[in-house]
Structure formats: structure tokens, C-alpha cells
Design an enzyme around this catalytic site. Structure first.
Site, PDB file in Angstrom:
ATOM      1  N   GLU A   1       0.864  -1.161   0.000  1.00 37.92           N
ATOM      2  CA  GLU A   1       0.000   0.000   0.000  1.00 37.92           C
ATOM      3  C   GLU A   1       0.906   1.217   0.000  1.00 37.92           C
ATOM      4  OE1 GLU A   1      -2.345   3.030   0.149  1.00 37.92           O
ATOM      5  OE2 GLU A   1      -0.677   2.805   1.514  1.00 37.92           O
TER       6      GLU A   1
ATOM      7  N   CYS B   1      -5.441   4.955   5.168  1.00 32.72           N
ATOM      8  CA  CYS B   1      -5.147   3.755   4.414  1.00 32.72           C
ATOM      9  C   CYS B   1      -6.400   2.962   4.118  1.00 32.72           C
ATOM     10  CB  CYS B   1      -4.175   2.883   5.195  1.00 32.72           C
ATOM     11  SG  CYS B   1      -3.828   1.370   4.319  1.00 32.72           S
TER      12      CYS B   1
ATOM     13  N   CYS C   1      -5.425  -1.285   5.274  1.00 26.70           N
ATOM     14  CA  CYS C   1      -5.721  -1.524   6.683  1.00 26.70           C
ATOM     15  C   CYS C   1      -6.827  -0.558   7.080  1.00 26.70           C
ATOM     16  CB  CYS C   1      -4.499  -1.369   7.567  1.00 26.70           C
ATOM     17  SG  CYS C   1      -3.242  -0.302   6.900  1.00 26.70           S
TER      18      CYS C   1
ATOM     19  N   HIS D   1      -7.394   2.780  11.654  1.00 27.86           N
ATOM     20  CA  HIS D   1      -7.205   4.148  12.128  1.00 27.86           C
ATOM     21  C   HIS D   1      -8.485   4.693  12.743  1.00 27.86           C
ATOM     22  CE1 HIS D   1      -3.129   4.479  10.692  1.00 27.86           C
ATOM     23  NE2 HIS D   1      -3.521   3.801   9.639  1.00 27.86           N
TER      24      HIS D   1
ATOM     25  N   ARG E   1      -0.673  -4.626  10.563  1.00 28.65           N
ATOM     26  CA  ARG E   1       0.748  -4.375  10.365  1.00 28.65           C
ATOM     27  C   ARG E   1       1.489  -4.008  11.636  1.00 28.65           C
ATOM     28  NH1 ARG E   1      -2.247  -3.765   6.320  1.00 28.65           N
ATOM     29  NH2 ARG E   1      -1.573  -4.451   4.267  1.00 28.65           N
TER      30      ARG E   1
ATOM     31  N   SER F   1       3.826   1.236   9.979  1.00 30.84           N
ATOM     32  CA  SER F   1       4.848   1.377   8.954  1.00 30.84           C
ATOM     33  C   SER F   1       5.796   2.537   9.233  1.00 30.84           C
ATOM     34  CB  SER F   1       4.214   1.504   7.564  1.00 30.84           C
ATOM     35  OG  SER F   1       3.533   0.310   7.261  1.00 30.84           O
TER      36      SER F   1
ATOM     37  N   CYS G   1       2.908  -0.592   4.419  1.00 30.76           N
ATOM     38  CA  CYS G   1       1.657   0.118   4.180  1.00 30.76           C
ATOM     39  C   CYS G   1       1.979   1.586   4.340  1.00 30.76           C
ATOM     40  CB  CYS G   1       0.635  -0.325   5.197  1.00 30.76           C
ATOM     41  SG  CYS G   1      -0.979   0.315   4.855  1.00 30.76           S
TER      42      CYS G   1
ATOM     43  N   CYS H   1      -0.290   5.077   5.322  1.00 24.24           N
ATOM     44  CA  CYS H   1      -0.500   5.290   6.754  1.00 24.24           C
ATOM     45  C   CYS H   1       0.674   6.023   7.364  1.00 24.24           C
ATOM     46  CB  CYS H   1      -0.605   3.977   7.503  1.00 24.24           C
ATOM     47  SG  CYS H   1      -1.689   2.799   6.775  1.00 24.24           S
TER      48      CYS H   1
END
Lengths: 372, 214, 570
Positions: C14, C61, C64, C68, C482, C505, C549, C552
Site C-alpha cells: 500500500e 489507508c 488496513c 485508524h 501491520r 509502517s 503500508c 498510513c
């Protein structure tokens, strides 16, 4: 007695059906898929054979680019059901470039893109996800060392047509929300001369994307759009006017709080800030994830994600009206309004008191003759 | 010698009262639409919207007719009456009137029709009326973008988001209600002070004028 | 003198990631991780209604998705001291668990598998032998010769068109591909099957969350999806049954396809149990509260920190020990770029001084990424499934210990193999299995509550901003697919005064800090062999094992900064 017969189904070409069977798609599924697509596009059933031909014969080269996005639209594509993403990728299109799902990486990936650009110049479909940052020379999004703005101009400028998927690509979306720190703009604003169709939503509904692509394959042109470049078949009606809870709206039955009796009974979410009355989208009719649900059905108001600038204009999401510009958060339109009227009344009340004690202003009232 | 003059012609009086009742009905139903509630056995929102829309059409006709009458009516109904500062005398009277209202002067300008300060307020009110009609019908037209109203206001959508259109429509309602307070008070004040039939004039059309005062 | 290479874009992730590496003698001796896109969402959040924040942050994102929202809502709930109803806890657990399960399977098959599986070799496989192989791994009903023949024909027809689309230009035939043709065919068949499966099982999000990606039923104080056995517009017995069916489907696929495939593929790549170790420090906020209180002690996946691969010593996690550095990131701190700031006190002014695009290489001695460098006690930390599994393992979590031991035994390796590219990929599978199994309990508890007439989904006591304190601040945690995700909020007069996110990430993909310590990606790449320098398949393996990802990770935090508004639009 009038005879009721089911509408005659148009026969599909036998060879065509066999070819699909060879690919592991049953006749029943294929016919169902064509019929669903035809219905999504609001076309009469007589178009089914034409649709079937279109998706059979021309595998359309597609270059899918992501810039300031969240990959949500790609994920939406992965949830596509009619057809599934496997069918899209293997049978319906040739996805020449798509960072999230392609096997190649690095300069081999970039090479695939430039090869496709040369080979299918003017014939491929460009799909863009995410907005394009323009501030500071485009440093806020680069791919393969080049800026999003340069890439989008090159790829969309040479495409047969461009589809901007999701609100970011269509209208600037989240990165463009105030104060727009990166100078994010929509695809149409980045490449004004390109033919761009907007499929906003956050993310877009994949069914609308497949319907658009098939429309393009069938008629060799993009579907008719509204003033904002959105296809009428998907954005021609307000959510509110097709909402399953509209009867509750008209009846004055509203959920007053999340989890209250009205909320559990599926009353209208208008008073909890639903933006269905100002949003044009076909969510109530096609729903998401194979027609399982959509926000209002799950008890949460619409947030207006198909409209330009919705992050600014539709928020606060749990209030009916936007924030009055220049006033603090807690000052709603009505509090300000009541304050305005009250202030007027107080001011004139004071004026009236002043006028009552005012003497000798040489008005007619001073000349009145008092009768005994 | 006191004269009785026919000042407010019937179209002026009729449209005045249609506009007044429209503002009240539209505000009441509009407030309900913004803050609805249920009454058992009544389709409350459906009725509120029906009344709001029907009255909106009546209001539209009334305002259009009043505009027509600005062109063909008498001097007090004319469009000229709403822009008093075109003449030097008008500007003088405007200042005089403003000073009276703010307790800084004692003399008022005697007028047969509107006084110049009031005239200016009415100009503003007509502007707000136009705004409410445009924004209201633009919002109403969204139910059918391909229909008459939808087509007429198609240009508004990309320019103003419908949420801000709705917010402005709502805020202007409060401004009109504020004006209502002001208007009633000013009419009462002048009626009491001038004793010239300010209040009754809008029912009968007649006002009592002392020509020497003019 | 070695060779400098850049892989940009890293695909099948991502967001936008670029890796630059220095190769000497066929091995990576140094590496730099850079994110090349930036959106500035925290700047955008400032001044808005805190109840709206989760809608914005969810759009960090789309892969995922949900995570958030979860962290944002928890930071507001923490700030306002809101206790959510039990049903909301269970629905959230279900939504989070299925997100992990679905996301991990997608990662394994669609983002990671092509690093290990050579699709083109699948054409040479014998379908009967493939069926035999598959049947030896599990009793998955589809594993017949006819089925694999069908898949092979479909791939052959596709390759026969000469238009490979997304499979063009890959490193097919690379010497690092080790699987026999049959295993390749099996993996390709399951690649396609998983595509179908993931969209089916994620309908749980549609039922509980209205749609996926970006479900829309989260609320500060609970959930908006009503629960009522006597309503057709709420979660009722019918929908519970539907979710139950999908959970079962999810679990079966994980048990009978994903885990067997993982073990089978891993057994051919055991060398990768010694590559890609990374920093060896692990951070886990923990998640999935098991009782109504939501207290940390009840978490199904426990909270904790492990330093220097020391499995014997799990330390308590204290979010106050987190700082972020911008020494090598395109941001500027008022107090100088050498200091680290806690997220509450963080400040950000973005200050791009990298090369003007188009460019060949970044200036890695200076600033070179849009990702900040977060540190815990000034140490780089790895987050993610591996961190969760080692923290749980070391905390004495019986279910995790049993499953980890099962996997290690089947592969015939010791616990030290966990600290590797392969270990990371295996930990993801272990976690998927545990969460797929645990979800059924949460669904049962939700049904039990309904049966007892407990219908609340939302605590509205603090819904009205008038009930809020003038100033408040809170920390929201979540264990996203993640890794450890934290959101920090300051609420001032009913509006967001400051909002910051330190995402998985960011921890993993972050660049060097003030002391020059590499981030986990960079560290993990050291020593990775690269057989063909213009086909760096091995880089993809290690990087993908983290499941990057990037959207994010790239956000702008705005502490007290006013500088942020100086951004000029062209």
C-alpha cells in the site's frame, strides 16, 4: 384473461458461452453477470447480447495509477463481485500497470508502463486513484523518481479516456480538504484537456466501475454525465430519494440517539446528521460488498462521500448543517439565529423605552388634543 | 388641513400580506424541517414539506407580482421608492431620519410613502426574498436534477455545495425573522409618533397627511 | 566498490515506497527506506470535531481500513473517559479480528506470494501430482486433479494471449525461485481462490460496518450498528447466523489452505529463516479486550516490549517513552533536528530538501523520506504480527505458545528462526489462525448478550460537546494487521487542537535517527543476498515480509506549529 409471460430472454451466442465456460465461468453466471451489468447501466434487456459481445471481444488495456490515495479504491476493486476481480484482471481487461497487484517492481514495473503507453497510445483506459499534489514542484508524491503531476499528464494525456476513481481523484478528496497542505487537485484539474469521467465515493463502489468499463466497451464512449462529470446511471439521483428509510423521514420518525428504540427499528437518521439529502449516489440501490449493506442500513448516516469537497462541506458529520464560518464549534446555525433575533428584540425594546421617555421631539403625538 | 390619501394600492397591500404570512409559514415549517418530531398518526415531515413548498410557490408568485407592480404601480409602489438616495432631497431626508432613530436628531422627514431609511431596509428585504427563492427552489429541485428546477439551477451545484446553500437558506430565515421584529416595532413607533395611519394604512391603503409638514 | 540500486516503486504494497541499497559481493551492505508520498492529514484535522476524526484518519489507508478509525476513536474515548458498552467491545473485536484475518491472507497470497511463487512454472506442473501434494497437506475438498487442471488451463489461456497484464515484466525464472512446479500450481490456484474468499468473508464488515473498505459504523462511545433480536433493521438472529457462517468459512480456509500452504512454501525456503533479522526489538500495544472494562490486563494479545531478542524478559509498555526523530525526514523541528519529541509535544513543519523530480538517487546522508523515525527508549522497534507473537509467547500466552511451537516443529527450526524474513511471514499466519478461531467466541458472546436483552451499542453520555472538559488529551492504541498503531489527540474547546499518529509502517519503514541507527526495514536488509542486481527479488521478500503500508506512515503532525500553514500552493 390476459396472458402473463415472463419477458423473453435474448439468446446469447453459443460459441461465446462456450468460450466463457472454457475459462471456468458457467453459462448461468455469465448470463446473470451480463443481465446485472445491463441493469446497473439502466439499459433495456435487449442490450444483453451487445454487452456480452463487448466484454468478450475487446480486452481493454488499462493503466491504473495511484497517487495521493489510500488504495481504498483498489481494495474496493478486490471486492468486486459482478465480475470478480479475477475475472476483471484475467478476462475483461489487461491491467498493464497497477502498483498494488502487479508482480513486477522497480524499473521493470515502470518499463511495463511505458511499453503499454507506446503500444496502446490513444487506445488504453487510464484509471487514477488519489489526488495530485501541485505544491512545491510536486515533491509530495513521486513514483519512480518522477512527480505525480508529470506522470498523470503523460498517461492521461495519451489515453482514450480517463476514469478518476474515488473522491480524491475526482475532486481532490481528503488531501484537498482545508487547508490543503500539499496543493492537491483532481485529475480533471491536472489534465484539463483529457476526457475524464469521475466516479467519486470514498471509496468508489466497484460495481459502478465495472458498469462504466463495460459501457465504454459496448458503446465505445463514456456514459452520459452530470455537471460534475459523474455518470448519471450512478449519480443521477439523491440518496435521500431512493433511501429505504424515506418513509420514516416523511412520517416524522427519527432516531434521536444511537441505539435508541427508533434507531433499532430503522427510523430515519436525519437528526443524527445523515447527508443523504445532499448526496447523489446509488448506494441505496446497489449497496456494497455484493449488496450486503450500506451506511444508512447499518445505522450510520451518510457522510456525502460522492460530493465535491465533502470533507469540508458535509462535516461535522453528526450535525445537520455545516459549521457557520468564523464562529466557534459550539455555535450552531440555530444558536446564532436565535441570538440574532433576540439581539434585535432587545435592541428595539431598548429603543422603545428610549422613545417612550423622549419628550418634545415635535412629532404629531405631541399635538394630540386630550379629550375630557 | 389633514388630507386622506390613497397611498398603498391593492396589489401592494395584497402582496404585503401574502409575503408576511409566507415568511411566517415558511419559517415555521422550515424550522420544523430542520428540527422535526413525530406526532402519532400524522405524516409530520411530509405535511411540513408540502406546506413549505406550496407556500413557497405562493410567495414566489407574490414577489414576482410585486416586482411587476414596481413597474406599473403608483409612485409609492415604484422601484424608485426603494432607492431614496438617487435625489439630493432623498439623501437629506435619509440622514434626518437616521438621526431621529438614533436619538441624535429631533426632526423627522414627513413622507407620504416610506421614509428613506425604511425604503433602504425594504430593498434589502427584497434581496433576501430573492435569495431565499433561488436557494429554496435550487434545494427543492435536487429531487429531480433533470426536472425544471433542477435544470434551472444546475449551474449552482458546482459553485456552491448544497450544504452551504442549505446553511445560507437557514441563516437568511433568521435574518428575515430579525427583520420582522424590527418592522413591527418601527411601524408601531411611527404610528404612535406620527399618528398618520402607518399601521392601518397597510390594511386600508389610506394614510392621513398634513400637506404643510411635507 | 559496490553497486547502488534503487527499487521504486516497491509494488504489491500500500502506498509509495522506495528502497535504495548498496550491494557488495552479492550482499546488501547498506540500505535506505524512503516514502515518496505525503498528504498532510493531521494538518487537515486541526480545528475539526473530534467525533469526526475517525472518518478522516480511516482514510490514512484503504488496505488496513478500520484500524485508524479504531485508534482515533479510542484516543477520543481516552481523553473524554468514555466507557463503551459490552456489545460495542464485541463488535469491535469482531471487526478488528476479521480485518486481521482477511488482510493477512491477502498479504500472503496477493502481495507476498509472488516473491516465492513462479506463476509461469505452474504451467509445467502435473495436475495429478499437484492434487496429491495438496491432499497430503490438508483435506481441503477442492484439491482434485480436475480442479488444478482447470486452473492450469485458465492460466495457459491467459498466458497464451501474450498479454500478461499485471504479471508482465516480473522476475519469472529468477534463480531464487525454489518451489517445484506442482507447488507453484497449487499456490496459483489458491491465489485465485483467496481472491474469491477474501471478498466473501469481508462481508462481515458489511454486516457490522456497512461496507468495506472504510466501514462507517464506528462512533466515539461505541458503534452505530444497532443490535436487537426483534428488529429487521438491526443485528438479529439472522445476521448473527450469517456472520457465523462467514466466520466458519474464514476459519476453514485459514486452517486448511493458508496454514498448510505457508508451511509447505516455507519448507522450501528455510534459508530465509536466517535472513532479514532486523533490529530485534519488539513493541506491542496489545488489543482485543476480553472483558467489558476494556482494561489492558484483559487483552487477548498482551501489551509489552522486548529488547534485543530477549524472549525471557517482557517489559511493560509505557507510551510516554516514545519519541520521533526527523533528522533524516523531510520535516523540521523548532528545537533542532537532533532531538526526539513525544507525540503529544510533537511538531511538524514539512521541509522537503530532496532532489527535484525526476531524480535517480536520493541524498541519503541528509533527509530522504517522508516517514519520521519513531523510537522507544531511543531504540528502533519492530512492530507487527511477529512483535505480537513474541510478546505473547514470552508473556506465557498458552494458545500462542502452542501454535508457535507447532509451526516451529513442523518446519524443524528453533525459536531463533522467528527473527527472520521467514519468521515474520510465519508469525502472520499463526496470528491469523488464532484470531480466526477466537472470533467465534466473540460472536457467541454478542448473541448471549442479545438473548439477555442487553442491546446498548453506544454510550451517549459524552456525545454532546457541551459535556466535555475545556481541555483533554488521550492516547488511542490498536494492534493493526501491520502492528502497533497509536493516535494521540489534544482536544481544546470542543475541537481538535492537535492530532498525531504513529503507525506501524512508521515504526518499520522509518529512516535513520539522530544517532544514525537504521530503521527496521533498513536493518533487516543488511546481509540479504542479491543474486541479480537489476532483479532484486530478495529485497522484495524481506520488505514484503513486513507488509508495508505507506500511506498510513506518511502524515504530518502538527504540535503547536503554525509554520505548517506556510505551505504555498503553486
Amino acid at each position: 384473461m390476459p396472458q402473463h409471460s415472463p419477458p423473453q430472454e435474448q439468446p446469447l451466442d453459443e460459441k461465446l458461452l462456450q468460450r466463457w465456460e472454457a475459462r471456468g465461468v458457467s453459462r448461468r453466471d455469465f448470463i446473470k453477470f451480463c443481465a446485472t451489468l445491463t441493469a446497473t447501466l439502466a439499459l433495456p434487456a435487449s442490450f444483453i447480447p451487445q454487452i456480452a459481445e463487448a466484454i468478450e471481444d475487446k480486452r481493454l488495456p488499462v493503466i491504473w495509477m495511484e497517487f495521493q490515495g489510500c488504495t481504498g479504491d483498489t481494495e474496493a476493486l478486490l471486492r468486486a463481485n459482478q465480475p470478480t476481480v479475477a475475472e476483471i484482471v484475467l478476462d475483461l481487461l489487461t491491467l498493464e500497470y497497477h502498483e498494488t497487484i502487479m508482480a513486477a517492481a522497480g524499473h521493470q514495473a515502470e518499463e511495463a508502463k511505458s511499453q503499454a503507453l507506446e503500444k496502446y497510445k490513444g487506445k488504453y483506459l487510464a484509471v487514477v486513484e488519489g489526488s495530485i499534489p501541485t505544491a512545491d514542484g510536486g515533491v509530495y508524491c513521486t513514483v519512480g523518481g518522477d512527480s505525480a503531476l508529470n506522470i498523470v499528464r503523460k498517461i492521461c494525456g495519451n489515453a482514450a479516456a480517463t476514469i478518476a476513481v474515488g473522491n480524491c481523484a475526482a475532486f481532490g478528496g481528503l488531501p484537498a480538504a482545508a487547508p490543503n497542505p500539499t496543493g492537491a487537485i483532481s485529475v480533471k484539474d491536472a489534465v484539463p484537456q483529457a476526457t475524464v469521467l469521475n466516479l467519486p465515493g470514498c471509496p468508489l463502489n466497484a460495481d459502478n466501475l465495472t458498469a462504466t468499463i463495460v459501457h465504454f466497451l459496448t458503446f465505445n464512449q463514456l456514459p452520459a454525465t452530470d455537471g460534475l462529470g459523474r455518470p448519471l446511471f450512478a449519480y443521477g439521483k439523491r440518496i435521500h430519494d431512493n433511501c429505504e428509510r424515506r418513509a420514516h423521514f416523511d412520517a416524522g420518525q427519527y432516531a434521536e440517539a444511537f441505539g435508541d428504540a427508533g434507531h433499532r427499528q430503522g427510523y430515519c437518521l436525519y437528526k443524527l446528521g445523515c447527508k443523504g439529502p445532499e448526496t447523489f449516489h446509488n448506494c441505496p440501490t446497489i449497496r456494497y460488498n455484493e449488496g450486503v449493506s450500506w451506511p444508512v442500513m447499518a445505522g450510520h448516516g451518510c457522510i456525502g462521500c460522492a460530493e465535491p469537497g465533502f470533507w469540508d462541506t458535509m462535516s461535522p458529520f453528526y450535525r445537520r448543517l455545516p459549521q457557520v464560518p468564523g464562529f466557534p464549534v459550539e455555535a450552531t446555525a440555530d444558536k446564532i439565529g436565535v441570538g440574532l433575533v433576540a439581539a434585535t428584540a432587545v435592541a428595539f425594546g431598548a429603543h422603545a423605552v428610549g422613545s417612550a421617555f423622549r419628550k418634545g421631539d415635535a412629532m404629531e403625538s405631541d399635538k394630540v388634543i386630550k379629550e375630557d | 388641513m389633514l388630507e386622506i390619501r390613497y397611498v398603498w394600492e391593492w396589489p401592494v397591500r395584497i402582496t404585503h400580506w401574502i409575503n408576511a404570512s409566507s415568511v411566517i409559514l415558511l419559517s415555521a415549517t422550515g424550522l420544523f424541517i430542520a428540527h422535526p418530531f413525530a406526532i402519532i398518526g400524522v405524516e409530520t415531515m411530509a405535511w411540513a414539506r408540502l406546506v413549505h413548498i406550496v407556500v413557497a410557490y405562493a410567495f414566489l408568485c407574490s414577489v414576482l407580482f410585486r416586482f411587476y407592480w414596481m413597474l406599473v404601480g403608483n409612485q409609492h409602489a415604484s422601484w424608485r421608492a426603494f432607492i431614496p438616495w438617487l435625489t439630493a432631497e432623498g439623501r437629506r431626508n435619509f440622514v434626518k431620519m437616521l438621526r431621529y432613530y438614533t436619538f441624535t436628531g429631533k426632526k423627522i422627514s414627513y413622507e407620504v410613502g416610506h421614509n428613506p431609511v425604511a425604503a433602504l431596509a425594504y430593498l434589502g428585504i427584497f434581496a433576501l426574498f430573492i435569495f431565499q427563492i433561488v436557494s429554496g427552489f435550487a434545494l427543492y429541485g435536487q429531487y429531480a436534477p433533470e426536472g425544471f428546477w433542477g435544470g434551472l439551477f444546475v449551474i449552482l451545484n458546482p459553485l456552491v455545495s448544497s450544504q452551504y446553500l442549505r446553511l445560507s437558506h437557514h441563516m437568511v430565515m433568521w435574518m428575515l425573522l430579525g427583520f420582522l421584529v424590527n418592522h413591527l416595532y418601527s411601524a408601531w413607533l411611527m404610528d404612535v409618533k406620527e399618528r398618520n395611519g402607518t399601521m392601518s394604512g397597510i390594511f386600508s391603503g389610506y394614510r392621513y397627511i398634513e400637506p404643510e409638514d411635507l | 566498490m559496490g553497486k547502488r540500486i534503487a527499487v521504486d516503486p516497491i509494488t504489491r504494497i500500500e502506498g509509495h515506497l522506495r528502497i535504495e541499497a548498496q550491494i557488495e559481493g552479492g550482499k546488501i551492505v547498506d540500505a535506505w527506506s524512503s516514502s515518496t508520498a505525503f498528504r498532510g492529514i493531521e494538518t487537515i484535522l486541526k480545528g475539526r470535531d473530534p467525533r469526526d476524526a475517525h472518518h478522516f484518519t480511516q482514510r490514512f489507508c484503504g488496505v488496513c481500513t478500520t484500524v485508524h478509525s479504531m485508534a482515533s476513536i479510542r484516543c477520543v474515548e481516552d481523553a473524554l473517559k468514555i466507557q463503551i458498552p459490552d456489545n460495542a467491545r464485541l463488535i469491535r473485536n469482531l471487526v478488528m479480528a476479521i480485518q486481521n484475518v482477511q488482510d493477512h491472507v491477502i498479504h500472503f497470497y496477493h502481495l507476498h506470494a509472488l516473491d516465492w511463487v513462479d506463476i509461469t512454472s505452474a504451467l509445467k506442473a502435473d495436475p495429478a501430482a499437484t492434487a496429491k501434494l495438496a491432499q497430503s497437506l490438508s483435506d481441503w475438498p477442492k484439491s482434485s486433479a480436475t480442479y488444478f487442471k482447470g486452473v492450469q488451463d485458465r492460466i495457459a489461456a491467459f498466458v497464451g494471449t501474450g498479454r500478461l497484464g499485471p504479471f508482465a515484466n516480473a522476475y519469472w525464472g529468477h534463480s531464487a525461485y525454489r518451489l517445484p512446479a506442482e507447488a507453484n500450481l497449487m499456490a496459483v490456484a489458491h491465489y485465485l481462490e483467496a481472491l474469491e474468499w477474501q471478498k466473501d468473508v469481508i462481508r462481515i464488515h458489511a454486516i457490522l460496518g456497512s461496507k468495506n473498505p472504510h466501514p462507517q459504523t464506528f462512533l466515539v462511545g461505541g458503534m452505530s450498528i444497532p443490535v436487537d433480536p426483534d428488529s429487521q433493521n438491526a443485528i438479529n438472529a439472522d445476521k448473527i447466523a450469517f456472520i457465523g457462517k462467514l466466520l466458519k468459512k474464514a476459519k476453514l480456509f485459514v486452517e486448511k489452505v493458508y496454514i498448510p500452504d505457508l508451511l509447505a512454501v516455507a519448507s522450501f525456503y528455510k534459508a530465509w529463516a536466517g535472513i532479514g533479522a532486523g533490529v530485534g526489538n519488539f513493541l506491542c500495544y496489545g488489543d482485543f479486550p476480553m472483558d467489558e472494562s476494556g482494561r489492558v490486563e484483559s487483552f487477548y494479545l498482551p501489551r509489552g516490549v522486548i529488547m534485543g531478542k530477549d524472549l525471557a524478559n517482557v517489559m511493560p509498555m509505557d507510551e510516554a517513552k516514545i519519541t520521533e526523530y526527523v533528522t533524516h525526514s523531510w520535516y523540521r523541528y523548532g528545537s533542532g533536528d537532533k532531538v526526539g519529541l513525544h507525540p503529544y509535544d510533537g511538531e511538524t513543519a514539512h521541509a522537503y530538501n530532496g532532489p527535484k523530480p525526476p531524480y535517480d538517487f536520493l541524498d541519503t546522508d541528509g533527509k530522504y523520506s517522508w516517514v519520521k523515525a519513531p523510537r522507544y527508549l531511543d531504540q528502533p522497534m519492530e512492530v507487527g504480527p511477529l512483535a505480537r507473537m513474541v510478546v505473547a509467547f514470552s508473556s506465557g500466552h498458552a494458545e500462542v505458545q502452542a501454535t508457535v511451537k507447532m509451526v516451529l516443529d513442523r518446519l524443524g527450526v528453533g525459536p531463533e528462526a522467528l527473527f527472520s524474513t521467514l519468521g515474520r511471514t510465519a508469525a502472520r499466519g499463526i496470528e491469523t489462525l488464532l484470531l480466526a478461531q477466537k472470533s467465534e467466541l466473540w460472536l457467541q458472546q454478542l448473541a448471549d448478550n442479545m438473548g439477555r436483552g442487553i442491546l446498548a451499542v453506544h454510550n451517549g453520555d459524552k456525545w454532546d460537546p457541551a459535556t466535555w472538559p475545556k481541555e483533554a488529551r488521550g492516547f488511542g492504541y490498536h494492534e493493526a494487521p501491520r502492528g502497533a498503531l497509536g493516535h494521540w489527540i489534544r482536544i481544546e474547546s470542543g475541537a481538535i487542537g492537535n492530532f498525531q499518529a504513529v503507525v506501524p509502517s512508521t515504526w518499520n519503514a522509518g529512516p535513520r535517527d539522530a544517532a544514525g541507527q537504521r530503521g527496521p526495514y533498513e536493518e533487516a536488509l543488511i546481509g540479504t543476498p542479491v543474486a541479480v542486481s537489476d532483479q532484486p527479488l530478495e529485497i522484495l521478500r524481506t520488505i514484503h515480509s513486513f507488509d508495508p503500508c505507506l500511506a498510513c506512515a506518511v502524515h504530518v503532525l502538527d504540535g503547536r506549529g503554525t509554520e505548517i500553514v506556510q505551505v504555498k500552493a503553486l
